[in-house]
Structures are given as C-alpha cells and as structure tokens.
Design a protein around this motif. Structure first.
Motif, PDB file in Angstrom:
ATOM      1  N   PHE A 328       0.840  -1.208   0.000  1.00  8.15           N
ATOM      2  CA  PHE A 328       0.000   0.000   0.000  1.00  8.15           C
ATOM      3  C   PHE A 328       0.866   1.247   0.000  1.00  8.15           C
ATOM      4  O   PHE A 328       1.907   1.294   0.661  1.00  8.15           O
ATOM      5  CB  PHE A 328      -0.894  -0.008   1.245  1.00  8.15           C
ATOM      6  CG  PHE A 328      -1.776   1.204   1.394  1.00  8.15           C
ATOM      7  CD1 PHE A 328      -2.823   1.442   0.523  1.00  8.15           C
ATOM      8  CD2 PHE A 328      -1.559   2.106   2.427  1.00  8.15           C
ATOM      9  CE1 PHE A 328      -3.639   2.555   0.673  1.00  8.15           C
ATOM     10  CE2 PHE A 328      -2.371   3.219   2.590  1.00  8.15           C
ATOM     11  CZ  PHE A 328      -3.415   3.438   1.715  1.00  8.15           C
ATOM     12  N   LYS A 329       0.451   2.237  -0.767  1.00 13.51           N
ATOM     13  CA  LYS A 329       1.108   3.537  -0.762  1.00 13.51           C
ATOM     14  C   LYS A 329       0.057   4.611  -0.504  1.00 13.51           C
ATOM     15  O   LYS A 329      -0.826   4.848  -1.326  1.00 13.51           O
ATOM     16  CB  LYS A 329       1.826   3.793  -2.096  1.00 13.51           C
ATOM     17  CG  LYS A 329       2.439   5.191  -2.210  1.00 13.51           C
ATOM     18  CD  LYS A 329       3.444   5.479  -1.096  1.00 13.51           C
ATOM     19  CE  LYS A 329       4.001   6.895  -1.198  1.00 13.51           C
ATOM     20  NZ  LYS A 329       4.857   7.216  -0.017  1.00 13.51           N
ATOM     21  N   VAL A 394       0.057  10.008  -5.708  1.00 14.22           N
ATOM     22  CA  VAL A 394       1.186   9.077  -5.649  1.00 14.22           C
ATOM     23  C   VAL A 394       1.020   8.001  -6.723  1.00 14.22           C
ATOM     24  O   VAL A 394      -0.033   7.857  -7.346  1.00 14.22           O
ATOM     25  CB  VAL A 394       1.294   8.393  -4.265  1.00 14.22           C
ATOM     26  CG1 VAL A 394       1.567   9.409  -3.181  1.00 14.22           C
ATOM     27  CG2 VAL A 394       0.032   7.581  -3.963  1.00 14.22           C
ATOM     28  N   ALA A 395       2.081   7.249  -6.898  1.00  8.47           N
ATOM     29  CA  ALA A 395       2.047   6.034  -7.716  1.00  8.47           C
ATOM     30  C   ALA A 395       2.846   4.962  -6.995  1.00  8.47           C
ATOM     31  O   ALA A 395       3.820   5.256  -6.303  1.00  8.47           O
ATOM     32  CB  ALA A 395       2.621   6.289  -9.103  1.00  8.47           C
ATOM     33  N   LEU A 396       2.409   3.728  -7.146  1.00  8.57           N
ATOM     34  CA  LEU A 396       3.080   2.572  -6.554  1.00  8.57           C
ATOM     35  C   LEU A 396       3.517   1.653  -7.685  1.00  8.57           C
ATOM     36  O   LEU A 396       2.694   1.232  -8.498  1.00  8.57           O
ATOM     37  CB  LEU A 396       2.139   1.840  -5.596  1.00  8.57           C
ATOM     38  CG  LEU A 396       2.643   0.549  -4.967  1.00  8.57           C
ATOM     39  CD1 LEU A 396       3.859   0.799  -4.093  1.00  8.57           C
ATOM     40  CD2 LEU A 396       1.524  -0.120  -4.158  1.00  8.57           C
ATOM     41  N   ILE A 397       4.809   1.353  -7.741  1.00 10.14           N
ATOM     42  CA  ILE A 397       5.367   0.509  -8.803  1.00 10.14           C
ATOM     43  C   ILE A 397       5.975  -0.736  -8.169  1.00 10.14           C
ATOM     44  O   ILE A 397       6.811  -0.629  -7.270  1.00 10.14           O
ATOM     45  CB  ILE A 397       6.439   1.263  -9.615  1.00 10.14           C
ATOM     46  CG1 ILE A 397       5.872   2.566 -10.188  1.00 10.14           C
ATOM     47  CG2 ILE A 397       6.982   0.378 -10.734  1.00 10.14           C
ATOM     48  CD1 ILE A 397       6.931   3.462 -10.812  1.00 10.14           C
ATOM     49  N   ALA A 421       2.597  -0.689 -12.492  1.00  5.16           N
ATOM     50  CA  ALA A 421       2.427   0.642 -11.908  1.00  5.16           C
ATOM     51  C   ALA A 421       0.948   0.867 -11.605  1.00  5.16           C
ATOM     52  O   ALA A 421       0.080   0.552 -12.423  1.00  5.16           O
ATOM     53  CB  ALA A 421       2.943   1.717 -12.860  1.00  5.16           C
ATOM     54  N   ASN A 422       0.678   1.410 -10.442  1.00  2.00           N
ATOM     55  CA  ASN A 422      -0.688   1.682  -9.983  1.00  2.00           C
ATOM     56  C   ASN A 422      -0.730   3.134  -9.532  1.00  2.00           C
ATOM     57  O   ASN A 422       0.012   3.526  -8.621  1.00  2.00           O
ATOM     58  CB  ASN A 422      -1.031   0.732  -8.825  1.00  2.00           C
ATOM     59  CG  ASN A 422      -2.434   0.942  -8.275  1.00  2.00           C
ATOM     60  OD1 ASN A 422      -3.239   1.679  -8.845  1.00  2.00           O
ATOM     61  ND2 ASN A 422      -2.732   0.271  -7.164  1.00  2.00           N
ATOM     62  N   THR A 423      -1.591   3.949 -10.146  1.00  2.00           N
ATOM     63  CA  THR A 423      -1.592   5.374  -9.811  1.00  2.00           C
ATOM     64  C   THR A 423      -2.998   5.955  -9.838  1.00  2.00           C
ATOM     65  O   THR A 423      -3.931   5.362 -10.405  1.00  2.00           O
ATOM     66  CB  THR A 423      -0.692   6.165 -10.794  1.00  2.00           C
ATOM     67  OG1 THR A 423      -0.497   7.491 -10.283  1.00  2.00           O
ATOM     68  CG2 THR A 423      -1.337   6.241 -12.187  1.00  2.00           C
TER      69      THR A 423
END
Length: 603
Positions: A328-329, A394-397, A421-423
């Motif tokens: 999680f970000k 934010v983005a989480l890669i 990538a999840n943004t």
C-alpha cells in the motif's frame, strides 16, 4: 450505576452479509457519557453490558422486490422461474418496476438461455411471451394470488414476514446472537431484527435495569449485479460467466484488475444523493466490493482510493485470506486536512501462488514538484508553483517475478519479471498541466526501470483524463501534439518545450483490443467502445459525469492481450440509475485484462 442513554444503528436497513454494530451511549450517575464497549472483561463501576439479537418472525409470509428490496413484491416473473434463475431475482413490487428494470432483467434471461441445451425449446417457453416492444406483463404472476403457496421461498429460505400487525401470539422472537455486532444471514431475509442491551452487575451477573431495545427494518438480500463475462479478443469465448474457480490459466498468462473503489471519505450523500443511504454506507459497500473483487480472481489487483484504515483493517486481512500479498502507498497528506487514517492511496495485491515480490518503487508527486520548482521556478514564484503542483497524488510501482512458466519457450533459468504501476492522477479538470506533468513524471520513472531490465510493463489506474486528452495521448501515442489544446494551460511553463513530452515505452491500452475484434462476443463489445479513440465509452458513471478515466496500458513488445472483462453499457445499468448503486458499490467500473507473455528473443 450505569444506564443506557441511547441506542441506534448507522443504517436503518440491514443487509445479508453486512455487519450491524449499534451505537450505544451509556450514562454515569455524574451525567458523564461513555461510548466505548463495556464488556464483562472490562466492566465500569462494577457493571457491564449484555447483548442479544433476535429474529422476529410472524405468521404471515411475503416476498421482497428484487429491484427495491425495501418494498414488498406483488409480481413474479415466470421467465425467471422457467429459466431456473435464483428465485429472489424474479420478484417485483409493481408493473412499472418490472418495466423499468426490463433492459437489465432481460440480460439474466438471455444468459440463462445461452447456458441451456442447444436443441431444447425452453427458450420459446421462456421468451415466447415477450412481445417485440419488450413488454413482459404476460410473463408475470400476481403475487396476491399466490401468497398462500407454501412452497414459495427466497432461495433456500422461507419467505419473509409481512408488515408487522401486532397480534397476541402473532410473532416469535428467535435468539440469533449474543455479541454487540451481528451479521445477518440468508435466514434473516425479510425479517425484522431486534437488538437488546441491558446493564448487568459484574458480581451477580444479574440485570439491574430493564433492557433497551432497537428494531431494524426488514433484512434484505445483498443486491447482486449480473456477472460480467471475460471475453476473448481472439474470438474464443471464455467458458462461463467469469467462473474462474474452474478455469485453468494457460501457461504464461495472467490477469490484472484495476479498480477505483470510491473512498468512503468521498462517498457522501450530498455527492451521491441518488444512491440509497444504506447502499452508500461503508459497512455495505466494503462487503459488496470485496465480493466483486474476490469474484474476479485476478492474479494482480490494483485498487485506487483505498483509505489507510480500510487497507489495514479490512482489505489487507480479507484479501490475505484469499491468497493475496498486499502493498500500500498512502497519499502524501500535505494538502489533506482531515483525519490521517482517512487518507486514501493505491493498493496493489498479487496472488502469492502466482507471483513473488522483487522490488518496490514509490512515486510521490509532491517530492517531484519540490525538485521541479527548485530547478526551474524563480524563488519569488516557488510558493505559487508549489500550491499548484502539490496535490498529494502518488504512484506505486512493483516488480514481480512470475511463478508460472511460459510454455513453448526454451529458455530455462530465465526469470519472468513483470513491472506493475498503480496510480491515481489528480482529479480537478482545470489543472490540465498538473495532470500531464504527473503522467509524464511517472512514465519517465518507468523508462528508467525498463532500461535496466527486459521487463513487461503494466500501467494501471484512474488517470482522471478522458480519451484524447494530453495525458491519454502521451500514454497511448508516446507524445503530445504541440498544438494540443490542453497545452494552452501551462501557467508555470513546466510543459515547455513540448518536444520533451515523450517517452519510449511501447504502451497500448488493453481495452483498445475490443475495437480490433471482428469475431465472437468481441463484436458485441465494439459498440461499447468509442470508435474515435478505441477506448470504453465510460468507466466512470455518475449523474454529473459519464466518461472514461480508467485504463490498463501494457507494453506491446512483451505482452499480448488474450481476454478482457466485458464492459458495461446503458442496458447493464437499470433505467435512470448512476453509480454507485446497490448493485455496483463504486462510481467507477472495474477493468480486467488477461495477458500472455510474448516469447523473448535470445540475445
């Protein structure tokens, strides 16, 4: 001595599978109040609360409407009965209810018919009563003439009590729980629940006051939308309606889900006044969302608008039970002024039996904004620039290693990595420069990862950008036309020169594959795609906006699209409804794609 001052529920309507936790306010003799749970293990002033839940059953039986579950049904669709659909879906409260829901309801019939034997005549029996205008009145039975039928049931459950008519001996209370929290079951459908709490002496274990009671309205079944099918873009339809429990993925293929689940902090009655309050409550939505997400059985799940507390307390633990590892970000929370636990972010889950975690990268656009302003913006303008650019997004890669083999590739010992990538890009439409800058920043980061490894790329999320916008063009085309109208909004000069707005990743939108499909059920999906952009007509549907903001992009040199989760259209949503709704618990729809890793050329 303690006394019960007030008892109430956050939502008046109980739903099967959704926890009920009453709010109990206690008073002390000094008039101070207590809202914490006072149990036998932690008594206060020598007293604690004892709880009981009852199901109230009356002698009369009724059914509930499948469209308006708070209403009593008066009509039953015979087509549903003949098609052997769940009986609960066959009931309607009025002819108008059935007529308004027909476009959605007929899909149930059509899918049931397609599952029957090809040579049978049951289709004629089921659908022969419907005339060409779509009217189905001759296929309905008036429930008032059938209420005495003892065989009528809601699924496997005896049907529900009628509106309460107080008669001596006319109702029975059945104890169903002894905790403060109770989760209604299918046995409770149509019945009123009664909550009892009483103050008890900790030593004698005897009640020291009269019980306080709270009654709910009738328990309703959890509304369920029609299952969305997985459609092969090569023309071979995937068996079943996304029944992936019995589906074995071919070697080298995996599924990816992207879904903005609508944070509870944003799901207000003011914004979504058209959605029933019980269907907007988090206790209901979280269970409905979980059922939907788990039902897709995706190998990789990218969720947006996941609140920090909901990740820690619900989605993380619940999806762990289904074999997912989670990362999680949270958003940066520099702009957000509320409770830090309500800050949402991006959560990526992956099946432990399909992937293992290799590396994580976190992109905080606030930090990128600080670096940008330090380098390019004069000191006198930095505050103004940061006010515009700092939006907490934010983005989480993640870099994952596949545990499955890519059949047909004679390359033993070579690791199969995947970068995901999840943004969630900034929402305000007037800040076109900020959106484009965020997307460009993310892509430049992904380029660096791609340069360091031969790795397939997936870019998922809610980009808050419609097809044809500058962010979409950058993602899909690798560049932005210098005369694109979005570039006119650039008060900080961060988009100049426009020639820098490029990237070298061979990204393609997964759902554009529907536009290229010429056979099978893919043809049906083509009408749900905008021919000008090859993107879905909508992934976000509210009363104020209908359009596409969500995408799954993939690197076309390393991956191919095998199948896509079918799109919704206006026929899939009941007349005059928008999202969220009792059936769909977000204002976005989920996107899911099945990919196959391409054979890698030996070097």
């Amino acid at each position: 001595m303690l006394s019960v001052g007030r008892v109430h529920l956050p939502s008046d309507i109980p739903i099967v599978g959704c926890e009920l936790t009453p709010y109990v306010l206690l008073k002390r003799p000094d008039k101070s109040v207590i809202t914490d749970d006072v149990t036998e293990l932690n008594p206060i002033d020598g007293h604690f609360l004892r709880y009981k839940w009852y199901r109230v059953q009356s002698d009369r039986k009724v059914t509930v409407c499948s469209v308006h579950p708070t209403e009593q049904a008066t009509l039953q669709c015979l087509g549903c009965v003949k098609a052997k659909l769940p009986v609960a879906k066959s009931y309607h409260c009025s002819s108008k209810c059935f007529s308004d829901a027909w476009q959605h309801h007929r899909v149930l019939h059509e899918r049931a018919a397609s599952a029957m034997n090809e040579n049978g005549n049951e289709d004629d029996e089921i659908f022969g009563r419907f005339n060409s205008t779509g009217s189905a009145t001759s296929s309905m039975v008036n429930m008032s003439t059938s209420q005495s039928n003892p065989n009528l049931s809601n699924g496997t459950t005896v049907l529900c009590p009628a509106p309460v008519t107080q008669r001596s001996g006319g109702e029975t209370w059945f104890e169903v729980g002894r905790l403060k929290t109770y989760t209604p079951t299918a046995d409770d459908i149509g019945h009123i629940l009664k909550f009892e709490c009483v103050v008890v002496d900790a030593e004698t274990k005897l009640a020291v006051a009269n019980p306080s009671y709270l009654s709910t309205s009738r328990v309703i079944p959890a509304p369920s939308p029609s299952p969305r099918r997985l459609i092969s873009v090569s023309g071979m339809d995937v068996p079943g309606h996304l029944d992936l429990d019995n589906r074995i993925l071919a070697g080298g293929t995996f599924t990816v889900l992207s879904y903005n689940i609508l944070s509870d902090a944003y799901a207000t009655n003011e914004l979504y006044s058209y959605c029933p309050s019980w269907a907007l409550s988090w206790t209901y939505r979280r269970q409905n969302l979980l059922r939907e997400i788990v039902g897709y059985r995706a190998d990789i799940v990218c969720l947006q608008e996941v609140q920090s507390d909901h990740f820690e307390e619900f989605f993380g633990p619940e999806l762990d039970k289904h074999g997912y590892q989670a990362i999680f970000k949270r958003k940066s929370a520099e702009v957000f002024g509320g409770n830090v636990n309500n800050v949402d972010g991006c959560a990526t889950f992956f099946r432990r039996d399909r992937f293992s975690h290799v590396k994580k990268y976190e992109v905080e656009f606030n930090k990128a904004a600080q670096s940008l302003t330090d380098a390019l913006v004069p000191s006198a303008q930095k505050k103004t620039a940061l006010n515009r650019l700092v939006k907490d997004n934010v983005a989480l890669i993640l870099v994952l290693e596949a545990k499955f083999s890519n059949q047909g590739i004679d390359n033993p010992g070579k690791r199969q990595l995947v970068c995901v990538a999840n943004t969630h890009v900034h929402v305000h439409q007037e800040l076109k420069d900020v959106k484009l800058w965020q997307v460009h920043t993310l892509l430049k980061g992904l380029e660096k990862i791609a340069a360091s490894a031969d790795i397939p790329m997936l870019v998922c999320g809610d980009f808050n950008s419609v097809p044809g916008s500058a962010p979409h063009a950058l993602l899909a085309m690798g560049k932005v036309d210098p005369i694109h109208p979005d570039l006119a909004v650039d008060p900080l000069g961060i988009l100049r020169p426009t020639a820098k707005l490029t990237h070298q990743l061979p990204l393609v939108s997964a759902y554009s594959a529907f536009a290229r499909t010429a056979v099978g059920l893919g043809l049906e999906q083509r009408r749900k795609v905008d021919p000008a952009t090859n993107e879905p007509l909508f992934t976000n549907c509210t009363r104020d906006f209908i359009g596409t903001h969500d995408y799954i992009f993939y690197s076309a040199d390393t991956l191919t699209v095998e199948s896509l989760l079918e799109l919704l259209d206006e026929d899939s949503l009941r007349k005059d409804t928008a999202l969220p709704s009792p059936e769909w618990s977000s204002d976005h729809i989920a996107l899911l794609a099945e990919f196959r890793c391409k054979p890698r050329t030996r070097r």
